[in-house]
Design a protein around this motif. Structure first.
Motif, PDB file in Angstrom:
ATOM      1  N   TYR A  31       1.329   7.589  -4.373  1.00 22.74           N
ATOM      2  CA  TYR A  31       1.854   6.465  -3.607  1.00 22.74           C
ATOM      3  C   TYR A  31       3.368   6.576  -3.463  1.00 22.74           C
ATOM      4  CZ  TYR A  31       3.536   1.845  -2.434  1.00 22.74           C
ATOM      5  OH  TYR A  31       4.211   0.806  -1.837  1.00 22.74           O
ATOM      6  N   SER A  32       4.072   7.033  -4.493  1.00 23.64           N
ATOM      7  CA  SER A  32       5.526   7.206  -4.408  1.00 23.64           C
ATOM      8  C   SER A  32       5.892   8.218  -3.330  1.00 23.64           C
ATOM      9  CB  SER A  32       6.086   7.654  -5.763  1.00 23.64           C
ATOM     10  OG  SER A  32       5.879   6.663  -6.747  1.00 23.64           O
ATOM     11  N   GLN A  33       5.057   9.246  -3.168  1.00 22.88           N
ATOM     12  CA  GLN A  33       5.289  10.222  -2.097  1.00 22.88           C
ATOM     13  C   GLN A  33       5.103   9.577  -0.725  1.00 22.88           C
ATOM     14  OE1 GLN A  33       2.944  13.854  -2.802  1.00 22.88           O
ATOM     15  NE2 GLN A  33       2.985  13.346  -4.977  1.00 22.88           N
ATOM     16  N   VAL A  34       4.130   8.662  -0.632  1.00 25.21           N
ATOM     17  CA  VAL A  34       3.916   7.949   0.624  1.00 25.21           C
ATOM     18  C   VAL A  34       5.125   7.077   0.946  1.00 25.21           C
ATOM     19  CG1 VAL A  34       2.505   6.201   1.783  1.00 25.21           C
ATOM     20  CG2 VAL A  34       1.408   7.980   0.397  1.00 25.21           C
ATOM     21  N   VAL A  35       5.638   6.371  -0.055  1.00 28.60           N
ATOM     22  CA  VAL A  35       6.823   5.531   0.147  1.00 28.60           C
ATOM     23  C   VAL A  35       8.003   6.370   0.603  1.00 28.60           C
ATOM     24  CG1 VAL A  35       8.507   4.053  -1.012  1.00 28.60           C
ATOM     25  CG2 VAL A  35       6.070   3.769  -1.487  1.00 28.60           C
ATOM     26  N   GLU A  36       8.182   7.513  -0.021  1.00 28.74           N
ATOM     27  CA  GLU A  36       9.289   8.404   0.350  1.00 28.74           C
ATOM     28  C   GLU A  36       9.134   8.877   1.799  1.00 28.74           C
ATOM     29  OE1 GLU A  36      11.322  12.640  -1.092  1.00 28.74           O
ATOM     30  OE2 GLU A  36       9.742  11.696  -2.296  1.00 28.74           O
ATOM     31  N   ALA A  37       7.906   9.174   2.192  1.00 36.31           N
ATOM     32  CA  ALA A  37       7.658   9.609   3.572  1.00 36.31           C
ATOM     33  C   ALA A  37       8.013   8.507   4.569  1.00 36.31           C
ATOM     34  CB  ALA A  37       6.197  10.023   3.732  1.00 36.31           C
ATOM     35  N   TYR A  38       7.669   7.247   4.228  1.00 35.11           N
ATOM     36  CA  TYR A  38       8.041   6.133   5.098  1.00 35.11           C
ATOM     37  C   TYR A  38       9.554   5.973   5.159  1.00 35.11           C
ATOM     38  CZ  TYR A  38       3.298   4.296   5.762  1.00 35.11           C
ATOM     39  OH  TYR A  38       1.992   4.119   6.143  1.00 35.11           O
ATOM     40  N   ASN A  39      10.202   6.095   4.015  1.00 30.32           N
ATOM     41  CA  ASN A  39      11.659   5.947   3.982  1.00 30.32           C
ATOM     42  C   ASN A  39      12.361   7.003   4.826  1.00 30.32           C
ATOM     43  OD1 ASN A  39      11.484   3.742   2.272  1.00 30.32           O
ATOM     44  ND2 ASN A  39      11.776   4.943   0.402  1.00 30.32           N
ATOM     45  N   GLU A  40      11.726   8.155   4.939  1.00 28.58           N
ATOM     46  CA  GLU A  40      12.292   9.238   5.738  1.00 28.58           C
ATOM     47  C   GLU A  40      11.785   9.214   7.176  1.00 28.58           C
ATOM     48  OE1 GLU A  40      11.399  12.811   3.640  1.00 28.58           O
ATOM     49  OE2 GLU A  40      12.705  12.317   1.918  1.00 28.58           O
ATOM     50  N   CYS A  41      11.049   8.135   7.528  1.00 26.02           N
ATOM     51  CA  CYS A  41      10.532   7.954   8.901  1.00 26.02           C
ATOM     52  C   CYS A  41       9.683   9.135   9.363  1.00 26.02           C
ATOM     53  CB  CYS A  41      11.682   7.723   9.884  1.00 26.02           C
ATOM     54  SG  CYS A  41      12.674   6.271   9.504  1.00 26.02           S
ATOM     55  N   LYS A  42       8.849   9.612   8.465  1.00 27.28           N
ATOM     56  CA  LYS A  42       7.966  10.724   8.800  1.00 27.28           C
ATOM     57  C   LYS A  42       6.966  10.306   9.873  1.00 27.28           C
ATOM     58  CE  LYS A  42       9.380  13.767   5.651  1.00 27.28           C
ATOM     59  NZ  LYS A  42       9.895  15.111   5.976  1.00 27.28           N
ATOM     60  N   SER A  43       6.469  11.268  10.608  1.00 27.35           N
ATOM     61  CA  SER A  43       5.513  11.018  11.684  1.00 27.35           C
ATOM     62  C   SER A  43       4.119  10.781  11.114  1.00 27.35           C
ATOM     63  CB  SER A  43       5.473  12.209  12.632  1.00 27.35           C
ATOM     64  OG  SER A  43       4.939  13.347  11.972  1.00 27.35           O
ATOM     65  N   VAL A  44       3.224  10.302  11.994  1.00 28.68           N
ATOM     66  CA  VAL A  44       1.826  10.120  11.586  1.00 28.68           C
ATOM     67  C   VAL A  44       1.234  11.462  11.168  1.00 28.68           C
ATOM     68  CG1 VAL A  44      -0.480   9.469  12.377  1.00 28.68           C
ATOM     69  CG2 VAL A  44       1.500   8.100  13.050  1.00 28.68           C
ATOM     70  N   GLU A  45       1.584  12.509  11.881  1.00 24.35           N
ATOM     71  CA  GLU A  45       1.077  13.844  11.541  1.00 24.35           C
ATOM     72  C   GLU A  45       1.524  14.249  10.137  1.00 24.35           C
ATOM     73  OE1 GLU A  45       2.585  13.064  14.379  1.00 24.35           O
ATOM     74  OE2 GLU A  45       0.850  13.187  15.727  1.00 24.35           O
ATOM     75  N   ASP A  46       2.764  13.907   9.794  1.00 22.99           N
ATOM     76  CA  ASP A  46       3.260  14.205   8.447  1.00 22.99           C
ATOM     77  C   ASP A  46       2.485  13.419   7.391  1.00 22.99           C
ATOM     78  OD1 ASP A  46       5.224  15.998   9.294  1.00 22.99           O
ATOM     79  OD2 ASP A  46       6.698  14.399   9.614  1.00 22.99           O
ATOM     80  N   LEU A  47       2.168  12.160   7.703  1.00 23.85           N
ATOM     81  CA  LEU A  47       1.398  11.346   6.763  1.00 23.85           C
ATOM     82  C   LEU A  47      -0.001  11.913   6.561  1.00 23.85           C
ATOM     83  CD1 LEU A  47       2.417   7.745   7.919  1.00 23.85           C
ATOM     84  CD2 LEU A  47       3.137   8.915   5.825  1.00 23.85           C
ATOM     85  N   VAL A  48      -0.610  12.366   7.661  1.00 21.13           N
ATOM     86  CA  VAL A  48      -1.940  12.981   7.570  1.00 21.13           C
ATOM     87  C   VAL A  48      -1.887  14.229   6.700  1.00 21.13           C
ATOM     88  CG1 VAL A  48      -3.734  14.177   8.879  1.00 21.13           C
ATOM     89  CG2 VAL A  48      -2.750  12.058   9.765  1.00 21.13           C
ATOM     90  N   THR A  49      -0.833  15.030   6.876  1.00 22.87           N
ATOM     91  CA  THR A  49      -0.659  16.237   6.062  1.00 22.87           C
ATOM     92  C   THR A  49      -0.477  15.884   4.597  1.00 22.87           C
ATOM     93  OG1 THR A  49       0.327  17.424   7.927  1.00 22.87           O
ATOM     94  CG2 THR A  49       0.736  18.301   5.719  1.00 22.87           C
ATOM     95  N   LEU A  50       0.322  14.850   4.333  1.00 22.33           N
ATOM     96  CA  LEU A  50       0.544  14.416   2.957  1.00 22.33           C
ATOM     97  C   LEU A  50      -0.755  13.952   2.318  1.00 22.33           C
ATOM     98  CD1 LEU A  50       2.318  13.619   0.540  1.00 22.33           C
ATOM     99  CD2 LEU A  50       2.812  11.456   1.719  1.00 22.33           C
ATOM    100  N   LEU A  51      -1.538  13.182   3.058  1.00 23.38           N
ATOM    101  CA  LEU A  51      -2.811  12.689   2.524  1.00 23.38           C
ATOM    102  C   LEU A  51      -3.744  13.850   2.218  1.00 23.38           C
ATOM    103  CD1 LEU A  51      -4.745  10.358   1.881  1.00 23.38           C
ATOM    104  CD2 LEU A  51      -5.384  10.327   4.302  1.00 23.38           C
ATOM    105  N   GLY A  52      -3.815  14.798   3.146  1.00 22.70           N
ATOM    106  CA  GLY A  52      -4.665  15.962   2.917  1.00 22.70           C
ATOM    107  C   GLY A  52      -6.133  15.588   2.847  1.00 22.70           C
ATOM    108  N   ARG A  53      -6.895  16.379   2.123  1.00 25.20           N
ATOM    109  CA  ARG A  53      -8.327  16.142   1.953  1.00 25.20           C
ATOM    110  C   ARG A  53      -8.661  15.955   0.475  1.00 25.20           C
ATOM    111  NH1 ARG A  53     -11.765  17.222   6.002  1.00 25.20           N
ATOM    112  NH2 ARG A  53     -13.418  17.769   4.535  1.00 25.20           N
ATOM    113  N   GLY A  54      -9.599  15.095   0.212  1.00 29.49           N
ATOM    114  CA  GLY A  54     -10.115  14.971  -1.149  1.00 29.49           C
ATOM    115  C   GLY A  54      -9.274  14.151  -2.095  1.00 29.49           C
ATOM    116  N   ARG A  55      -8.323  13.364  -1.578  1.00 27.18           N
ATOM    117  CA  ARG A  55      -7.473  12.559  -2.472  1.00 27.18           C
ATOM    118  C   ARG A  55      -8.280  11.516  -3.243  1.00 27.18           C
ATOM    119  NH1 ARG A  55      -1.889  13.687  -3.567  1.00 27.18           N
ATOM    120  NH2 ARG A  55      -0.980  14.592  -1.670  1.00 27.18           N
ATOM    121  N   ALA A  56      -9.238  10.871  -2.562  1.00 28.66           N
ATOM    122  CA  ALA A  56     -10.036   9.835  -3.225  1.00 28.66           C
ATOM    123  C   ALA A  56     -10.912  10.450  -4.311  1.00 28.66           C
ATOM    124  CB  ALA A  56     -10.880   9.089  -2.205  1.00 28.66           C
TER     125      ALA A  56
END
Length: 318
Positions: free
Chosen positions: A238-263
């Motif tokens: 979640y801290s990585q997600v917050v950092e991505a928002y703070n850096e105004c990352k794109s939706v594509e970047d968020l999808v990459t960060l989430l990746g597969r199999g996180r749950a």
């Protein structure tokens, strides 16, 4: 406790255990059904052959009704539906998609169909599609949520006012007092997820279960609305997600960060730092890992106690 939902499902109590991915296999579903509620197998994380095995084991473990939760976005949904029909599963809860797609097909097979929504608009569309009942899930719920952030306290009376078919309330309900409150707001039953994550029969990893019972108010947050809104426990991911928002990352970047199999990594494999830990706000009220039957018993007994107190308490008299 025979009301519209208890009669529709042929169960003792109008209490449904949510079909949660990675957490609700046949052990949990059969235990809840045997205790008088409705247990649900969460098929969204299962390959078709795994669901087949889970249904067979559930049927062997209980002679009571149980259900399968079926996300409409599942890639091999036709295979899941064929398995459900083959084993004559009596009830299906559909979610995350258009209920018109499969409702008639399931009902033609004699299956009771329930659809999960987060708004009045989609509740009405589901009713028009011919479903037998609705689950209306508020913003407090764990896992994937509606984008409007409508709370259960507001959502349930609005949906109840609009619908003719039975209504099941979900989101932020974890005890008998919450069950009574939801039914006072117009629900015929409740669907409870987070409380059953912290059960002995839940297929969640023990690390995740322990984190749930240790959670307090404010430890969960709804995020990733640009992809699909999900409520999870704050951790390193979640801290990585917050950092991505703070850096105004794109939706594509968020999808990459989430990746597969996180749950799976978080809830099933127990990685508390890099995994998604999906749970509801009600986790702050969960303090022990208990057998599912005891959870059902406690909720029902607390409901009856709260109802009796409501009927005799002076503050309800005018």
């Amino acid at each position: 406790m025979k009301n519209r939902i208890a009669s529709l499902f042929n169960i003792e109590y109008p209490l449904i255990q949510a079909g949660m991915i990675w957490c609700s296999g046949w052990e949990l579903a059969s235990a809840v059904s045997n205790a008088g509620g409705l247990g649900i197998i969460g098929s969204g994380s299962m390959y078709p052959e795994i669901l087949d095995e889970q249904i067979q084991k559930c049927k062997a473990a209980t002679d009571k009704p149980f259900a399968v939760n079926l996300p409409m976005l599942y890639p091999d949904i036709d295979k899941h539906i064929a398995t459900i029909i083959k084993h004559k599963v009596p009830i299906v809860f559909t979610s995350a998609g258009n209920p018109k797609t499969w409702t008639k097909h399931l009902k033609d097979q004699g299956i009771t169909v329930v659809h999960v929504v987060s708004s009045v608009k989609f509740a009405l569309k589901s009713q028009e599609a011919g479903v037998d009942a609705i689950v209306a899930e508020g913003f407090e719920a764990g896992g994937h949520n509606g984008k409007d952030e409508t709370t259960t306290f507001c959502l349930i009376p609005m949906v109840a006012e609009a619908l003719d078919i039975p209504l099941i309330a979900a989101g932020g309900i974890g005890n008998g007092a919450g069950m009574l409150a939801a039914m006072n707001l117009g629900a015929d039953a409740v669907q409870i997820g987070s409380r059953f994550v912290a059960s002995e029969e839940s297929s969640a990893h023990i690390n995740f279960k322990n984190t749930v019972v240790e959670s307090k108010e404010g430890d969960t947050v709804l995020t990733l609305k640009e992809i699909t809104p999900v409520r999870l426990i704050k951790n390193a991911f979640y801290s990585q997600v917050v950092e991505a928002y703070n850096e105004c990352k794109s939706v594509e970047d968020l999808v990459t960060l989430l990746g597969r199999g996180r749950a799976k990594k978080g809830m099933f494999e127990g990685d508390l730092e890099e995994g998604e830990l999906e749970i509801g706000q009600v986790s702050g009220l969960i303090h022990k890992i208990l057998p599912a039957a005891q959870i059902v018993e406690e909720i029902v007994n607390d409901f009856k106690t709260a109802l009796a107190a409501q009927n005799t308490n002076e503050k309800f008299k005018f």
